[in-house]
Every structure is written in structure tokens, then in C-alpha cells.
Design a protein around this motif. Sequence first.
Motif, short mmCIF file in Angstrom:
data_model
loop_
_atom_site.label_atom_id
_atom_site.label_comp_id
_atom_site.label_asym_id
_atom_site.label_seq_id
_atom_site.Cartn_x
_atom_site.Cartn_y
_atom_site.Cartn_z
N ARG A 64 0.86 -1.18 0.00
CA ARG A 64 0.00 0.00 0.00
C ARG A 64 0.89 1.23 0.00
NH1 ARG A 64 -5.10 0.40 1.57
NH2 ARG A 64 -5.16 -1.45 2.87
N GLY A 115 -2.50 5.43 -0.31
CA GLY A 115 -3.62 4.53 -0.01
C GLY A 115 -3.88 3.51 -1.10
N ASP A 116 -3.29 3.69 -2.27
CA ASP A 116 -3.51 2.74 -3.36
C ASP A 116 -2.83 1.41 -3.05
OD1 ASP A 116 -4.97 4.43 -4.82
OD2 ASP A 116 -3.47 4.85 -6.35
N ASP A 147 -11.00 -7.23 -3.00
CA ASP A 147 -10.90 -7.22 -1.55
C ASP A 147 -9.50 -7.67 -1.12
OD1 ASP A 147 -11.81 -6.72 0.91
OD2 ASP A 147 -12.98 -8.56 1.13
N ARG A 214 -19.57 -10.68 -6.15
CA ARG A 214 -19.29 -10.37 -4.75
C ARG A 214 -19.41 -11.62 -3.87
NH1 ARG A 214 -18.71 -5.23 -3.25
NH2 ARG A 214 -19.21 -3.74 -4.85
N ILE B 2 -6.72 3.05 4.45
CA ILE B 2 -7.45 2.28 3.46
C ILE B 2 -7.66 3.16 2.23
CG2 ILE B 2 -9.49 2.74 4.87
CD1 ILE B 2 -10.84 0.38 3.66
N GLY B 3 -7.42 2.60 1.07
CA GLY B 3 -7.45 3.39 -0.15
C GLY B 3 -8.86 3.67 -0.63
N SER B 4 -8.98 4.63 -1.54
CA SER B 4 -10.31 5.03 -1.99
C SER B 4 -10.96 3.92 -2.82
CB SER B 4 -10.23 6.32 -2.79
OG SER B 4 -9.29 6.19 -3.82
N ASP B 5 -10.15 3.15 -3.55
CA ASP B 5 -10.72 2.07 -4.35
C ASP B 5 -11.31 0.97 -3.47
OD1 ASP B 5 -10.28 2.98 -6.96
OD2 ASP B 5 -8.15 2.53 -6.75
N GLU B 6 -10.59 0.68 -2.38
CA GLU B 6 -11.12 -0.32 -1.45
C GLU B 6 -12.40 0.16 -0.81
OE1 GLU B 6 -7.79 -2.22 1.13
OE2 GLU B 6 -7.06 -0.42 0.14
N ASP B 8 -14.53 2.15 -2.09
CA ASP B 8 -15.61 2.03 -3.06
C ASP B 8 -16.12 0.59 -3.13
OD1 ASP B 8 -15.46 4.64 -3.64
OD2 ASP B 8 -14.26 4.42 -5.47
N PHE B 9 -15.19 -0.36 -3.08
CA PHE B 9 -15.60 -1.77 -3.16
C PHE B 9 -16.45 -2.15 -1.94
CE2 PHE B 9 -15.05 -6.35 -2.64
CZ PHE B 9 -15.37 -6.78 -3.92
N GLY B 12 -19.79 -0.49 -2.14
CA GLY B 12 -20.62 -1.20 -3.11
C GLY B 12 -21.22 -2.45 -2.50
N GLY B 13 -20.43 -3.10 -1.65
CA GLY B 13 -20.92 -4.29 -0.95
C GLY B 13 -22.09 -3.98 -0.04
N SER B 20 -17.93 -8.03 2.69
CA SER B 20 -16.66 -8.72 2.38
C SER B 20 -16.64 -10.17 2.85
CB SER B 20 -15.53 -7.95 3.03
OG SER B 20 -14.38 -8.73 3.11
N ARG B 220 -12.27 -2.50 8.84
CA ARG B 220 -12.20 -1.93 7.49
C ARG B 220 -13.52 -1.29 7.09
NH1 ARG B 220 -8.53 -3.60 3.71
NH2 ARG B 220 -10.03 -4.13 2.11
#
Lengths: 278, 286
Positions: A64, A115-116, A147, A214, B2-6, B8-9, B12-13, B20, B220
Amino acid sequence: MVCVGDRIDTDMQEGFLRGHGTQVLDGQLVATECGLVERVNKLVSVRPLRQRYSAALGDIVIGRVTEVAGKRWRLDIGARQEVSLQLSSVDLPGGAQRRRTAEDEIKMRTIFKEGDLLSAEVQSLHADGSIALHTRSAKYGKLTGGDLLYVPAALVKRQKHHFTNLTTMGITMILGCNGMVWLAPTHEGSSAAASSTSAPEQTAAKAPASAAEREAVSKAANAVRLLASLSMNISPASLLNVCKVCAERGVQAKDMLTASFIGAMLEEESQQRLQTSL
Amino acid sequence: MIGSDEKDFIRGGFKADIRSDGRACNDSRPLSLSLGDLQPCSGSARCTLGSTDVIVGVKAELGAPLPDSPDCGGLHITVECSPCAGPTSQGRAGEALSFELAKCLERALNAHPSGRGSALDLRALSIVSGRTCWVLCIDALVLACDGSLLDALSIAVRAALQNTRIPLVEVGATEDPDEEPELELDDDPANAKQVDVSRVPIIVTVCQMDDAFVVDPTAREEEAAEQACHIAVMPTGNVCGMFRGSGAAVTPFALQEMMSLAQKRGPLLLQAVGKSIASAAMSMET
């Protein structure tokens, strides 16, 4: 196997060398960490059961971004010391051999920002213990739409393929040697690390995961959690095995971490091991 | 972090009602309880909720009541976060978190300093009015932190109080009312009295993301959600306290929704706790 304060047997040896995780008390060697005793000639040391990730050359890791620094990103991969990804070890649009200009340096945040999550390979280990990574392949790069799980690094063994497509479940799994596991639904025509840095616009176009995807991701994630809680090796084979047992017993993803299923899984595993040993 | 993409995921969940770990928004993680692990305590309980792990010990000590409430016993709550519980509990951040958790628990348990309307009947802890009383010291230790800490803590506190046995005290008769009466402690555990936990609340953490409301979030998920509320619910389903975590402002509609969700979930959770306590008590006997 020793615990903190346990005496380590050195009767067989006339002289011994005190290694990591040990201490001499009243002429006797005592463990200062829980773990396995390792003996190399006269050197006696204890390898701890849980420790930070120690990198090896060529390991595939997930990290990260914690900081965007001058000409490099700093990453957190759960190692002891600093980990950096140089701007020069990232594939940029317009050919790999291109010179890195000051303009590229200014635009670093458009590639990876704080954070990526990204997958990378260990490029070199420096004498001071710091680690350098590279993402010079289409399969490495930013991870989106999935995830992340943390497991003890020792449970992920080095293997031939760390990028796996679990076609039966429609899932792409990346097993980071540093104990981070990435699970994402497989998308048509996309490689394992869904988006390489050379095509950042692809990530934006990607559709959000559907309910079925999911469900599959959470099933795989729970299988990994289950394996980690039982301290069992995490590999595509062991994961599919858990999912198989799960399907046989008609257990839903959300019930996979209940005590009853963990018991059932242990039973199944012991039977399988018994059969293979016979 | 925690990243912005995570984020979003995970968000979305919430919307798709598949989180998760495969749970729906109003499912909670497996709960397990064990009682009486700490031998020196008058009562103790350990609660694991998913991978959140807390242990609570209750000690009954003899002390003096506060001057403005001579007929009440005392209640002290401390929470300590083990530094290895998670990145949020290391160093100074851990101290602040511990203090916040202790305050939340104290306010949920002790509605009024006079003991009136509080979850625990503090008047039952009095021995000699204005002189001696039982002081319950509730000490909690957070061993592993993976979200919904207050839920786990409140369940463990309730179970530990239920497990607590307070020795019977006989007060010797004195001729002079100013004289210190002699106290005789009865060591026989059969004569010990129990604490009435019928009104002790449990805390339900509810996270909000747009119009999705999520109970029992993991660490998370707490980070990814817009905001979180911790709502203390009595066994009857009545709300008796509310604490806000960090995050965005709450709309009145969301607050209503969160409270009604907590009111529905509280009694259900208590049933699960009751079952766990019963099975833990059974395994203790065998």
C-alpha cells in the motif's frame, strides 16, 4: 518448538553460539521468543512463529502506498524496513525505455497515490535492509475492484504462480509473499492485475462487481480467513479444497467462519491427510 | 489506512447487501463467550466477536460511598487496549481510545450519579449507609480489535457482571452509632449474592453509507462507512444511550433508522448472548 523462558537443550554440544531469540542464563541457553529451534553447526537460534515479512529477491508482494516522495513511492508491505518503488522501475506510457522527465515526477500521483494498493516484485535488497520493488510488467500494477486480506506471511509459501485465475469461481487471486492476499472478480479480457499503469483509463471504465461476483469473492475470502485461522498453508489448491467441502455441505459464505464449519473442515482435512499417508 | 478504491468496493458491498465476508447488512459475526477465565476476579468474561477479542474482569472491593450518594455502591470502569490489538491502539492513540471506550461504557451503565435509573442497581451494593459499600471495579482489556469494539465490550461486561459473585457481609451490631461496625465476610460461595443484570444494556454499533445501514462492522468497514453510531439498548429494546463515532454529520432520518435498527438488533443479540452464557456455564461445569 520452544516458548519464552524454555530451556534449549545444548547437552549434545560442547560449546554453542547464542543466536537470535536466545539468551544465556546461569550457563543455560533460554529462549526469548516462541518458535522453532534452529541449529546450524554450533549456532543455536529460535525462528519466531510470527514475524514481519522478510523479503527475498523476486518475491511477488502486495503493498500500500504510504507516501509519494521525490522520484519514488514509499510502500507498506509489512516488512521491517522502508520499501520504495522508484519512478524508474515503473512502466510508463510510451515505451519502457523512455527517460523519466521532471514532468513525469510531477505527475506521479496520477499513477499511484497514497492509499492505493499495488502488486509488485522485489527488485533488490539493499545492505541496510531496505527493499526496492518494481512493476515492470503488465501483470503488476494498481489493484482495484476487489478485496484485500491480511494473513501471516509464513502461510503463503513461494510457488510457481502467485497470480491465479480460479476459473471455477470466476476469481483472480494474487498471493502476496508478504501475507497480503488480493481477491477480485475476473473480468473479460483483463489480465490478473486488472489494470496496468500504462492504461489507467481502463480502471475507470470497469463495471462495479455484480452480486454474484461479490458472493464468489466473499466465499474465497472466507476460505482464506478459515485457512489462516487454522494456520494452514494458503494456496489455490487449499482454497479450492475449502470451497469444495463448503459446497458439499451446502454451507453459505457467511456461515463459513462459524465453529461448526471450522470443525467440519478440520475433520475433512484430517481424513484427507490420513488417506494420503496410507 | 485504506485506499479510496477499497472504500468504493466495500461501499458497493453495502449497497448490494453482500459484505466482504458474505454477510448481509444486518448479519453479525459469530459470537463466543467464556466465563470465569480470570480466577482472582469476582467475575470475568471473554468475548470474541469475529476477530475482535476482549476480556473483562469484575472485582468487588470494600470501599466508602461518595458523600452525595451515601446509600449507593461504587462503580469504576477502566479499559485498556493492548498495543498488539491493532494499529489504532499503539502509543498515545491507544490511550485516547481506551479513555473514550471507558467513558462510553460508564455512561451506558451509569445513567445518574444517584443510582436512580441506572442500569445497575447501585443501592444493592450498599453495606452500611454512608460508611461502607461494595465498589465494583470493571476492568476491560482489548486483546484484538477488528471493529465493533463497544459491542464486544458491552457484551463481555454484561456477562462478567452476571458471572460476579459478591460475598455476603454480616454487619455486627454496635451500641454507638458513630462507632465503626464490625464486618464479617462469608467466604462460602453458596451464600454469595449475584448482581442483577436484567437492566444492563448492550451497545450496538451501526454504520451508515447512503441508505445502507450496517451492523457489527469490521475495522475496514468502519473506516469505509460514512459514519458510525454506538447505541446502548436495554433488554426491553429501549434505547438508553447513544455515542457518535467520527465521521460525517447525521441526518435526523438516518438517526431514526439507526435507532430502530439497534432496537431490533439489541434483544436478538441478547438472546445470542444468553445462549452463549448458558453453553459457557455448561462447559464450565463439565
